[in-house]
Design a protein around this motif. Sequence first.
Motif, PDB file in Angstrom:
ATOM      1  N   THR A 338      23.479  47.829 -13.360  1.00 45.81           N
ATOM      2  CA  THR A 338      23.560  46.526 -12.998  1.00 45.81           C
ATOM      3  C   THR A 338      25.037  45.865 -13.006  1.00 45.81           C
ATOM      4  OG1 THR A 338      22.632  44.273 -13.614  1.00 45.81           O
ATOM      5  CG2 THR A 338      23.004  45.829 -15.365  1.00 45.81           C
ATOM      6  N   THR A 339      25.349  44.997 -12.143  1.00 45.85           N
ATOM      7  CA  THR A 339      26.746  44.390 -12.006  1.00 45.85           C
ATOM      8  C   THR A 339      26.658  42.824 -11.994  1.00 45.85           C
ATOM      9  OG1 THR A 339      26.917  44.293  -9.806  1.00 45.85           O
ATOM     10  CG2 THR A 339      27.347  46.553 -10.613  1.00 45.85           C
ATOM     11  N   PHE A 343      22.021  39.595  -7.750  1.00 47.47           N
ATOM     12  CA  PHE A 343      21.396  38.241  -7.417  1.00 47.47           C
ATOM     13  C   PHE A 343      22.305  36.990  -7.531  1.00 47.47           C
ATOM     14  CE2 PHE A 343      18.228  40.876  -9.345  1.00 47.47           C
ATOM     15  CZ  PHE A 343      17.193  40.831  -8.288  1.00 47.47           C
ATOM     16  N   SER A 344      23.657  37.075  -6.975  1.00 45.97           N
ATOM     17  CA  SER A 344      24.470  36.307  -6.784  1.00 45.97           C
ATOM     18  C   SER A 344      25.644  36.397  -5.590  1.00 45.97           C
ATOM     19  CB  SER A 344      25.344  35.896  -8.193  1.00 45.97           C
ATOM     20  OG  SER A 344      26.480  37.113  -8.233  1.00 45.97           O
ATOM     21  N   GLU A 345      26.015  35.797  -5.149  1.00 46.10           N
ATOM     22  CA  GLU A 345      26.986  36.159  -4.005  1.00 46.10           C
ATOM     23  C   GLU A 345      28.278  36.560  -4.432  1.00 46.10           C
ATOM     24  OE1 GLU A 345      27.096  32.864  -0.920  1.00 46.10           O
ATOM     25  OE2 GLU A 345      24.763  32.760  -1.180  1.00 46.10           O
ATOM     26  N   GLY A 346      28.763  37.646  -4.339  1.00 41.85           N
ATOM     27  CA  GLY A 346      29.924  38.359  -4.664  1.00 41.85           C
ATOM     28  C   GLY A 346      30.007  38.391  -6.314  1.00 41.85           C
ATOM     29  N   TYR A 347      31.222  39.000  -6.573  1.00 45.76           N
ATOM     30  CA  TYR A 347      31.154  39.344  -8.122  1.00 45.76           C
ATOM     31  C   TYR A 347      31.644  37.944  -8.783  1.00 45.76           C
ATOM     32  CZ  TYR A 347      31.393  43.976  -6.600  1.00 45.76           C
ATOM     33  OH  TYR A 347      30.646  45.097  -6.034  1.00 45.76           O
TER      34      TYR A 347
END
Lengths: 426, 302
Positions: A338-339, A343-347
């Motif tokens: 998992t990073t 579930f989000s836009e971009g890091y």
Amino acid sequence: MKNETVIKVEGLSKRYRIGLKEEMHDSLASSLAAFLKSPFKSFKKLKNLSSFNDEGDDVFWALKDIDFEVKKGEALGIIGMNGAGKSTLLKVLSRITEPTNGEVTINGRVASLLEVGTGFHPDLTGRENIFLNGTILGMTRKEINQKMEEIIEFSGVRKFIDTPVKRYSSGMRVRLAFSVAAHLDPEILIIDEVLAVGDYEFQNKCIGKMQDVAQGGKTILFVSHNMAAIKQLCNRAILLKKGEKIADGTVDEIIEVYKNNNEAREGDLGHIQLAPKNELPFQLLELSIKNSNREIATYFESTEKIHVELKMRITKQQPNYYINFRVVNHDEITLFVTTDEDFSEGYMSGTLGVGDHGFNFDFPSHLFKPGKYRIDVYMCNRFNPLIQEHNNILSFEIIDSITVRSVKQLYRSEAIVAPAIIWELK
Amino acid sequence: MSELKIKKRLSWQLFSKQDFLELFKFRDLLFTLIKRDVQVVYKQSVIGFGWAVIKPMVQMIIFTFLFTYIAKVQMDDDSVPYMVFNFVALVPFTYFSSALTASTSSLISNESFITKVYFPRLIIPLVPIIAKLVDFGIAMVVLGFMLFYYYQTQPGSVEINGNILFLPLLILILIMFSFGISLWFSALAIQYRDLNQIVTFLAQFMMYMAPIVWPFSRLKGITQGIESWSGIDGIANYFEKIYSFFPLVGVIEGFRTALIGGKAYPNMPWDLILNGTIMSLLILVSGIYFFRSKESIFADVA
């Protein structure tokens, strides 16, 4: 004579000598001198394997003053972490190694299964190996002859019974080995986690066979990490820790003690704090894994959510930072990654400014099979090499003593994950 | 129901009646392991048991060539062909060296049993001692054919005589000696792996030390050579006395008397055989005790 004591262990201790750290040499002369002296040193070292003249720091007590009794017909589970002395205890009870102090009194014919297929010879056929393995386990040739048909039938490898065992698949070998073991007719059966092998259908058969043995008035000693298996087979358990017996009682009580006891053990907490390094632009500072009560833990029920808290530091802002978090099982298989992009836009890390930041997330419950898992965390920059690599930074263990399906879990050895799936009848 | 006590064994409790009973109880394991050893050696081999014959035969041919054409050995009696003289000794010696080598490494190669199951450990080094008797038996049959051939074609070279009845006794001494040394070596080898290396050249050394390629009568020349070189009176006798306690000497000379006989070997060398028996028994008994005293640590040092 139901209440007859069949195994009585009194003040049992076992001492081992462990190797000391090797000296390092930094010059040719000292290496040469060491080389010339090495035969004497090696001799002393080898000799020390069997002598204990002094109580140096290389002496290690695998068992310390163990006392317990087992009554006839009891099935005793032995629980403990790796290195708690479970295997040593079984080895002493099966007379493989001699105790240093204390004594054990055993009434009855003992068969111990510390390994499936001891003594199998690859060049001999299945049938020849049944004789070999059976006699090693203490059966006579006559007994084996009588049970031969039954053993072959149970193993399900009849077609290959006159083929050398080296041509068998590993599964077939295990099946054959277990059928030999299953047809021993001891009064006391000592088993060490041999059930961790074999396919679903066959394990099912083995558990059934072992339950028959247990119900037939035989005494069983069973070591396992699998709480579900212990629960299913045993009616009493003892807990070992660092060579000492710390609890003795019903299986449920002992599993409870085991869980609570292990959370506080030193050196393997569910929490780590790292010393900050000034030269790194992006680094991990702290990582904790917590149970549903938000207490730091390393042992979890499979029904529990695992909560992760992570702290990191950014000293130089960069839009390409991200954190890669992975869980790896005992067989080095990565279960998931998992990073902070999930579930989000971009890091998310890339959007953060200089300073310390924290992330929290949960693993879903009902995901892991019972067993040991480790966590790896990588601090990354999308277009550059790894900034920081933390392999095996924390580890945790899943035990399954609660769920309805835990018993059946045993049969799923080939599966990697164990999600909760409910079948609906239509 | 039998009661069993497990505790640290004291040194004076090395062998009890119970231990013997237990050894007897595990006889099926002994048989199975012997069967395994015999079956496995020549599995997946074209010539199979033929190797049991080829190995000593090839060695005999080499020795015959070497010691009759290149370095001529002075024989006591030219009526006995060197080939016969040599092969009669090589057959028991080959048994001894192969049994010893296999037995020394037996505990190490069976480490997986030792650390996983209980059984009287004495069985493990005993297995190759018995299993190698099969090879020995095959070689003896070939030897029999060879002796018969010379008996038929060269009268006076080989004579059938009553001493052949003592052959089982000689074989028994050979087995006791082989087992005795093997007990010492195997118990040491599991802790000190160096023994595996030592045993191969020790066997070779023993082959030249025993009267296998050279006749026993040459010993006098050697010991007297030592006496005149050292200048110590009577040292020759002293050496000969010590040498007679080397069990292979009595066995080999006994084999020659029993199988070749005739005017070259008219009488059984009972003095050599007696001394060899004493020595073999000594090594065997001490070997059993040494092995038993080391037994409890096998699983820990393996």
